[in-house]
Scaffold this motif. Structure first.
Motif, PDB file in Angstrom:
ATOM      1  N   PHE A  41       0.806  -1.221   0.000  1.00 24.72           N
ATOM      2  CA  PHE A  41       0.000   0.000   0.000  1.00 24.72           C
ATOM      3  C   PHE A  41       0.842   1.276   0.000  1.00 24.72           C
ATOM      4  O   PHE A  41       0.358   2.321  -0.428  1.00 24.72           O
ATOM      5  N   ALA A  42       2.086   1.197   0.440  1.00 25.78           N
ATOM      6  CA  ALA A  42       2.932   2.387   0.422  1.00 25.78           C
ATOM      7  C   ALA A  42       3.618   2.595  -0.922  1.00 25.78           C
ATOM      8  O   ALA A  42       4.249   3.630  -1.128  1.00 25.78           O
ATOM      9  N   ARG A  43       3.501   1.640  -1.869  1.00 24.61           N
ATOM     10  CA  ARG A  43       4.173   1.848  -3.145  1.00 24.61           C
ATOM     11  C   ARG A  43       3.338   1.494  -4.376  1.00 24.61           C
ATOM     12  O   ARG A  43       3.737   1.799  -5.499  1.00 24.61           O
ATOM     13  N   ALA A  44       2.158   0.888  -4.191  1.00 24.40           N
ATOM     14  CA  ALA A  44       1.300   0.599  -5.337  1.00 24.40           C
ATOM     15  C   ALA A  44       0.567   1.858  -5.790  1.00 24.40           C
ATOM     16  O   ALA A  44       0.434   2.829  -5.038  1.00 24.40           O
ATOM     17  N   TRP A  45       0.105   1.849  -7.036  1.00 25.58           N
ATOM     18  CA  TRP A  45      -0.822   2.873  -7.499  1.00 25.58           C
ATOM     19  C   TRP A  45      -2.202   2.507  -6.961  1.00 25.58           C
ATOM     20  O   TRP A  45      -2.721   1.416  -7.239  1.00 25.58           O
ATOM     21  N   LEU A  46      -2.806   3.393  -6.163  1.00 21.11           N
ATOM     22  CA  LEU A  46      -4.102   3.137  -5.540  1.00 21.11           C
ATOM     23  C   LEU A  46      -5.157   4.081  -6.103  1.00 21.11           C
ATOM     24  O   LEU A  46      -4.901   5.268  -6.308  1.00 21.11           O
ATOM     25  N   PHE A  47      -6.347   3.560  -6.336  1.00 25.20           N
ATOM     26  CA  PHE A  47      -7.446   4.381  -6.830  1.00 25.20           C
ATOM     27  C   PHE A  47      -7.860   5.407  -5.781  1.00 25.20           C
ATOM     28  O   PHE A  47      -8.036   5.074  -4.610  1.00 25.20           O
ATOM     29  N   MET A  48      -8.020   6.660  -6.221  1.00 22.37           N
ATOM     30  CA  MET A  48      -8.403   7.745  -5.336  1.00 22.37           C
ATOM     31  C   MET A  48      -9.868   8.139  -5.528  1.00 22.37           C
ATOM     32  O   MET A  48     -10.649   8.163  -4.584  1.00 22.37           O
ATOM     33  N   CYS A  49     -10.234   8.476  -6.750  1.00 23.84           N
ATOM     34  CA  CYS A  49     -11.604   8.865  -7.047  1.00 23.84           C
ATOM     35  C   CYS A  49     -11.760   8.936  -8.554  1.00 23.84           C
ATOM     36  O   CYS A  49     -10.789   8.758  -9.304  1.00 23.84           O
ATOM     37  N   HIS A  50     -12.957   9.206  -9.007  1.00 24.36           N
ATOM     38  CA  HIS A  50     -13.213   9.431 -10.429  1.00 24.36           C
ATOM     39  C   HIS A  50     -13.273  10.934 -10.667  1.00 24.36           C
ATOM     40  O   HIS A  50     -13.721  11.695  -9.801  1.00 24.36           O
ATOM     41  N   ARG A 384       0.114 -15.262  -5.749  1.00 28.24           N
ATOM     42  CA  ARG A 384       1.483 -15.324  -6.274  1.00 28.24           C
ATOM     43  C   ARG A 384       2.044 -13.915  -6.432  1.00 28.24           C
ATOM     44  O   ARG A 384       3.198 -13.652  -6.080  1.00 28.24           O
ATOM     45  N   ALA A 385       1.222 -13.001  -6.959  1.00 32.65           N
ATOM     46  CA  ALA A 385       1.654 -11.611  -7.087  1.00 32.65           C
ATOM     47  C   ALA A 385       1.898 -10.994  -5.718  1.00 32.65           C
ATOM     48  O   ALA A 385       2.839 -10.205  -5.538  1.00 32.65           O
ATOM     49  N   TRP A 386       1.072 -11.342  -4.752  1.00 34.73           N
ATOM     50  CA  TRP A 386       1.237 -10.851  -3.374  1.00 34.73           C
ATOM     51  C   TRP A 386       2.625 -11.196  -2.861  1.00 34.73           C
ATOM     52  O   TRP A 386       3.289 -10.367  -2.231  1.00 34.73           O
ATOM     53  N   VAL A 387       3.085 -12.409  -3.151  1.00 32.92           N
ATOM     54  CA  VAL A 387       4.431 -12.819  -2.746  1.00 32.92           C
ATOM     55  C   VAL A 387       5.480 -11.940  -3.431  1.00 32.92           C
ATOM     56  O   VAL A 387       6.450 -11.500  -2.796  1.00 32.92           O
ATOM     57  N   ASP A 388       5.288 -11.667  -4.724  1.00 36.53           N
ATOM     58  CA  ASP A 388       6.235 -10.799  -5.434  1.00 36.53           C
ATOM     59  C   ASP A 388       6.381  -9.458  -4.726  1.00 36.53           C
ATOM     60  O   ASP A 388       7.500  -8.952  -4.551  1.00 36.53           O
ATOM     61  N   TRP A 389       5.262  -8.866  -4.346  1.00 35.49           N
ATOM     62  CA  TRP A 389       5.289  -7.564  -3.672  1.00 35.49           C
ATOM     63  C   TRP A 389       5.956  -7.645  -2.307  1.00 35.49           C
ATOM     64  O   TRP A 389       6.775  -6.790  -1.943  1.00 35.49           O
ATOM     65  N   ILE A 390       5.607  -8.664  -1.532  1.00 34.69           N
ATOM     66  CA  ILE A 390       6.124  -8.791  -0.171  1.00 34.69           C
ATOM     67  C   ILE A 390       7.634  -9.042  -0.169  1.00 34.69           C
ATOM     68  O   ILE A 390       8.371  -8.536   0.680  1.00 34.69           O
ATOM     69  N   GLU A 391       8.125  -9.805  -1.131  1.00 33.92           N
ATOM     70  CA  GLU A 391       9.543 -10.153  -1.155  1.00 33.92           C
ATOM     71  C   GLU A 391      10.418  -9.037  -1.704  1.00 33.92           C
ATOM     72  O   GLU A 391      11.601  -8.960  -1.365  1.00 33.92           O
ATOM     73  N   ALA A 392       9.872  -8.175  -2.559  1.00 30.40           N
ATOM     74  CA  ALA A 392      10.684  -7.155  -3.218  1.00 30.40           C
ATOM     75  C   ALA A 392      11.042  -6.029  -2.259  1.00 30.40           C
ATOM     76  O   ALA A 392      10.169  -5.460  -1.603  1.00 30.40           O
ATOM     77  N   ASP A 394      12.247  -3.103  -3.161  1.00 29.09           N
ATOM     78  CA  ASP A 394      11.906  -1.814  -3.749  1.00 29.09           C
ATOM     79  C   ASP A 394      11.319  -2.054  -5.132  1.00 29.09           C
ATOM     80  O   ASP A 394      11.190  -3.195  -5.595  1.00 29.09           O
ATOM     81  N   TRP A 395      10.982  -0.949  -5.830  1.00 33.39           N
ATOM     82  CA  TRP A 395      10.374  -1.090  -7.146  1.00 33.39           C
ATOM     83  C   TRP A 395      11.334  -1.703  -8.167  1.00 33.39           C
ATOM     84  O   TRP A 395      10.922  -2.430  -9.065  1.00 33.39           O
ATOM     85  N   THR A 396      12.614  -1.425  -8.035  1.00 38.34           N
ATOM     86  CA  THR A 396      13.582  -2.013  -8.958  1.00 38.34           C
ATOM     87  C   THR A 396      13.527  -3.530  -8.891  1.00 38.34           C
ATOM     88  O   THR A 396      13.476  -4.218  -9.925  1.00 38.34           O
TER      89      THR A 396
END
Length: 408
Positions: A41-50, A384-392, A394-396
């Protein structure tokens, strides 16, 4: 090694993608939840509003970036900004309203005032109480690192190293939003429906593509519509569908008459007759605030708009006949995952495991999983994607190591 690093190193024991087995801990463990806040949540693109919710200069909408309260604003110049809603004096919120129109925001504690860009413009007693002045530029509100819009959907990220929004969405994510945006000249109905539930945020997100449960969970609703148990299950289980599995965890499970799609981590679009956008805001490992944005086509007749509104209310409203059924399951599933007696018993996500065919869809321009029956492939891919995020770290690292469907 820190505790969070230990958790990241142990994710292979939390999610077994090949066997479809998931640890119950990912739905209840406070340390895992803390790691999610830091690495998702601190580095993903999150929806704000329309954009239809903030059409004029001065319009604002209050929402969340992870656990942080934020204000999405339309500035005098027409730009869209995202301000962290906490005063730089003592931390109080500078705006308590959910939405509205304002020229500035004043903290109700000591009166510090900020403009629509977040700059500090007013400090009561500045000359008398601050020894001749205060550097206002040093105490502007914090802002999101980046704010971008795609097809009228505003997103923000706290991480300046995040890729551009369109790259983050990828072809699959853009298709998901395009499908919704192409329904018409879409705008949000004023007022957001909100429910609080004692469940982990991932449980309702997973349910949004789950065609296995309607015949059981919503039996009374389907019965009221005149559908038998067999008819309902055949409709949801037996239709061939396309499962779209995108980069970074975006998924869609489409069947004739149904199209439910999720932009990772917590935004779901329901595009078939419902026109609802759902956000599952995490409020702790075992609590979620569910927000429902109900859309309408501005060019539709008043009769059609009212019919759509009533359909949406029957689905997700306070007296809704569908989401209330789901909510009970969400809460019981989360609490059941925290029981010590079964803590080591992993959850079964193996429906449709190794079934179906990966085909390139020329109309979509990317590969999909073609399955003759409903499948939990979407949920396995999400975890599976959740694991990718948790293990990384940083964005690189995330861009380098995340799974890509059809290439793994």
């Amino acid at each position: 090694m820190t505790l969070t690093s230990q958790r990241a190193a142990a994710t292979d024991r939390l999610v077994d993608h090949e066997k479809g087995l998931i640890s119950r801990a990912i739905f209840t463990d406070p340390e895992i939840y803390k790691l999610e806040q830091e690495r998702i949540f601190a580095r993903a693109w999150l929806f704000m509003c329309h954009e239809s919710q903030i059409p004029k200069p001065g319009d604002f909408f209050q929402t969340y970036l992870g656990e942080a309260k934020v204000l999405v604003t339309r500035t005098k110049a027409g730009d869209v900004g995202v301000l962290i809603n906490t005063c730089m004096h003592r931390g109080n919120t500078v705006c308590k309203a959910d939405s509205g129109n304002a020229s500035s925001f004043m903290c109700s504690y000591h009166g510090w005032t900020y403009n629509l860009e977040g700059k500090l413009v007013g400090v009561p007693g500045q000359k008398e109480l601050y020894a001749g002045g205060i550097d206002k530029n040093a105490f502007s509100l914090r802002t999101a690192a980046r704010v971008e819009s795609y097809r009228g959907f505003v997103f923000a990220t706290l991480d300046p190293e995040a890729p551009d929004l369109e790259e983050y969405l990828g072809a699959q994510g853009r298709y998901i939003i395009d499908t919704f945006a192409n329904l018409g000249d879409m705008a949000v109905t004023p007022g957001i429906i909100k429910h609080r539930m004692k469940c982990n945020w991932k449980v309702p997100v997973e349910n949004d593509q789950d065609y296995y449960h309607p015949g059981i969970t919503h039996a009374s609703y389907l019965d009221a519509l005149g559908s038998s148990f067999e008819e309902a299950n055949n409709a949801f289980w037996g239709n061939a569908g396309k499962v779209i599995l995108g980069e970074y965890g975006h998924v869609a499970d489409t069947q004739p008459g149904y199209d439910h799609s999720t932009i990772f981590p917590h935004m779901t679009l329901l595009t078939t007759s419902l026109n609802i956008l759902e956000i599952r805001h995490p409020k702790g490992p075992m609590e979620t605030e569910n927000w429902y944005f109900c859309f309408y086509d501005k060019n539709a007749s008043e009769e059609a708009r009212q019919a759509a509104r009533m359909t949406q209310l029957r689905r997700v409203g306070p007296a809704g006949l569908v989401e209330q059924d789901d909510g009970e399951n969400f809460e019981l599933s989360t609490s059941g995952s925290g029981i010590a007696a079964v803590r080591d018993a992993r959850l079964n996500y193996a429906q449709g495991l190794h079934a179906g065919e990966v085909v390139f869809d020329p109309d979509l321009g990317f590969p999909v999983l073609q399955s003759p029956y409903t499948t939990e492939a979407y949920a396995r891919w999400s975890r599976r994607a959740w694991v990718d995020w948790i293990e990384a770290e940083d964005w690189t690292a995330l861009k380098r190591n995340h799974a890509k469907f059809g290439e793994e």
